[in-house]
Design an enzyme around this catalytic site. Structure first.
Site, mmCIF file in Angstrom:
data_model
loop_
_atom_site.group_PDB
_atom_site.id
_atom_site.type_symbol
_atom_site.label_atom_id
_atom_site.label_comp_id
_atom_site.label_asym_id
_atom_site.label_seq_id
_atom_site.Cartn_x
_atom_site.Cartn_y
_atom_site.Cartn_z
ATOM 1 N N HIS A 54 0.855 -1.181 0.088
ATOM 2 C CA HIS A 54 0.000 0.092 -0.027
ATOM 3 C C HIS A 54 0.846 1.265 -0.019
ATOM 4 C CE1 HIS A 54 -3.746 2.193 1.297
ATOM 5 N NE2 HIS A 54 -3.117 3.056 1.266
ATOM 6 N N HIS A 56 1.108 5.241 -2.129
ATOM 7 C CA HIS A 56 0.869 6.316 -3.077
ATOM 8 C C HIS A 56 2.110 6.978 -4.185
ATOM 9 C CE1 HIS A 56 -3.370 6.582 -1.170
ATOM 10 N NE2 HIS A 56 -2.588 6.024 -0.203
ATOM 11 N N GLN A 149 -9.509 9.583 -4.484
ATOM 12 C CA GLN A 149 -9.419 10.381 -3.168
ATOM 13 C C GLN A 149 -10.346 11.323 -2.899
ATOM 14 O OE1 GLN A 149 -5.858 10.584 -1.327
ATOM 15 N NE2 GLN A 149 -7.800 11.264 -0.068
ATOM 16 N N HIS A 207 -9.698 2.057 0.929
ATOM 17 C CA HIS A 207 -9.094 2.858 2.042
ATOM 18 C C HIS A 207 -10.699 3.012 2.841
ATOM 19 C CE1 HIS A 207 -5.770 4.136 -0.298
ATOM 20 N NE2 HIS A 207 -5.207 4.926 0.689
ATOM 21 N N GLU A 210 -10.534 5.232 7.433
ATOM 22 C CA GLU A 210 -9.343 5.909 7.958
ATOM 23 C C GLU A 210 -9.488 7.190 8.664
ATOM 24 O OE1 GLU A 210 -6.455 7.244 4.798
ATOM 25 O OE2 GLU A 210 -4.935 7.383 5.994
ATOM 26 N N ASP A 306 2.647 3.349 3.001
ATOM 27 C CA ASP A 306 1.559 4.344 2.608
ATOM 28 C C ASP A 306 2.382 5.600 1.892
ATOM 29 O OD1 ASP A 306 -1.059 5.241 2.128
ATOM 30 O OD2 ASP A 306 -1.313 5.780 4.420
HETATM 31 N N1 17E Z 1 -4.951 9.459 0.832
HETATM 32 C C1 17E Z 1 -5.591 8.861 1.947
HETATM 33 O O1 17E Z 1 -6.940 9.314 1.835
HETATM 34 N N2 17E Z 1 -4.798 8.479 3.001
HETATM 35 C C2 17E Z 1 -3.933 8.312 3.145
HETATM 36 N N3 17E Z 1 -3.256 7.753 4.161
HETATM 37 C C3 17E Z 1 -2.685 8.922 1.859
HETATM 38 C C4 17E Z 1 -3.547 9.354 0.738
HETATM 39 C C5 17E Z 1 -1.550 8.502 2.183
HETATM 40 FE FE FE2 Z 2 -3.473 5.228 1.391
#
Ligand code: 17E
Ligand code: FE2
Length: 415
Positions: A54, A56, A149, A207, A210, A306
């Site tokens: 994982h 980006h 995103q 995702h 989070e 990440d």
């Molecule tokens: N975008 C997101 O939604 N969450 C993250 N941890 C990263 C990008 C790095």
């Molecule tokens: Fe991520």
């Protein structure tokens, strides 16, 4: 190629490894066969390659541009990235992604799953990343996740962009249900990608939750959908931070659903302890999912980094053993047995999440990819974050480390 005096986890005697045509031919003690170059591992630990499940890569190495993330929150990161996104070119993405893959390769990583933001009407980053996937194939196998995103239902033409991403050739579909404007959108986004993945034979990596909000309960939705599609082995729930805030009664019920679903979990311990808990005073949450409890429930959990210097996280360097080291602390997996088993969390568990088990592992007939770590045991490799002296991929050396030498001056013990 032959590698002698190898310490292989679970095998008491030292073994030799014989490699022919890029494939493991034999792994056994005292092999007499000779085949090209010989490397003496001198009793060091052999590991299958590290996996970065994982990351980006489209945002890597942009930290500070246009500004550094001052609050340290996920949400400021998303805002900063939205600004940086407007200046992306394919060349810019390619250069940063390739540089980051090299950092990973130098640290023993040979498989990478990258999320790529597809909430961009021109899909610039995705167009670039499909090229990167080919450019770096001698260093690593890369999977690309179409990652929305800014949301699927909360972003103009979000569904259309996901469908366009499928046409451009992604390996997996993502979502960000906790980031959608409202809960219904989050649920709908998961239904949408699970159907799209099913129709196109793709993997899923979400995702998921989070956030420290104990009411963020999209993991149960993802798991229920995986049960109804019967595709849990193809589904990964990344982050699931909110699980660290759920009450125990709900978590008990949830665990049963997760076990039925059989999905994989990716935790990003350094990233989550950095981004989460930011609205807390004290006691302050760690922000991690329940790694220890998920493992105890027999679920597949792996660790990832990440970010490498992006709007979300200023650190990161490709050193996944360092992420494991910190992850064990943060998740309190520091019993001796837990440390001894922990390398699985950046190797075989991650390989399972990526669905690459058919071409992964130290077994005759499989591609000859391995690391020679500068340690005599898993315990010491993790404790000292020992570098891979050799990273061998399909029978070729792709990276080497010459460890720094530390020398105590002769007189430093005093008179
Ligand atoms: N975008 C997101 O939604 N969450 C993250 N941890 C990263 C990008 C790095
Ligand atoms: Fe991520």
């Amino acid at each position: 190629m032959k590698i002698t005096n190898c310490r292989i986890p679970g095998t008491p005697e030292l073994c030799d490894i014989l490699i022919e045509n890029g494939v493991f031919k034999k792994i056994a003690p005292n092999l007499t066969d000779v085949s090209g170059q010989t490397i003496d591992a001198e009793g060091r630990l052999i590991s299958p390659p590290f996996v970065e499940p994982h990351i980006h890569l489209d945002a890597a190495l942009t930290a500070g541009d246009p500004e550094w993330n001052a609050s340290g929150t996920l949400f400021e990161g998303i805002e900063l990235w939205a600004r940086r996104k407007t200046t992306l070119s394919e060349q810019d993405v390619i250069e940063r992604a390739v540089a980051t893959v090299k950092m990973c390769a130098l640290n023993g990583i040979q498989f990478i799953r990258t999320h790529v933001d597809v909430t961009d009407p021109d899909l610039v980053a995705l167009r670039a990343m499909t090229q990167v996937r080919t450019m770096v194939r001698d260093l690593c196998e890369m999977q690309i996740v179409a990652f929305p995103q800014d949301g699927i239902l909360s972003f103009p033409n979000g569904r259309g962009l996901m469908e366009e991403a499928v046409k451009l050739g992604v390996d997996a579909l993502g979502a960000i249900p906790h980031g959608e404007f409202m809960r219904d959108y989050g649920v709908e986004s998961l239904k949408f990608i699970m159907k799209l993945a099913e129709d196109n034979g793709l993997l899923v990596d979400v995702h998921c939750d989070e956030i420290d909000d104990e009411q963020s309960r999209f993991l149960e939705v993802l798991a229920a959908l995986a049960i109804s599609y019967g595709n849990g082995r193809k589904v990964t729930a990344s982050h699931t931070c909110a699980m660290g805030s759920y009450n125990d009664a709900y978590t008990y019920k949830l665990m049963g659903v997760l076990q039925k679903a059989g999905l994989s979990f990716v935790s990003c311990p350094t990233e989550s302890i950095h981004l989460q808990g930011r609205m807390d005073t004290y006691p302050k949450r760690r922000g991690l999912t329940r790694v220890k409890e998920l493992l105890a429930a027999g679920l597949n959990v792996c660790f990832a980094q990440d970010s490498i210097m992006d709007p979300w996280y200023p650190m990161g360097n490709g050193h996944i053993l360092n992420v494991l080291f910190h992850g064990l602390h943060i998740a309190q997996l520091t019993g001796r047995g837990e440390i001894d088993r922990s390398l699985e969390m950046i190797t075989t568990n991650s390989a399972k999440a990526l669905g690459i088990e058919d071409r992964y592992g130290l077994e005759p007939g499989k591609p000859a990819s391995l690391l020679i770590l500068d340690a005599d045991s898993v315990y010491n490799a993790v404790r000292c974050q020992s570098p891979p002296l050799y990273s061998i991929r399909n029978g070729e050396i792709i990276a080497r480390t010459e460890p720094a030498k530390k020398i105590l001056a002769a007189d430093s013990l005093g008179g």
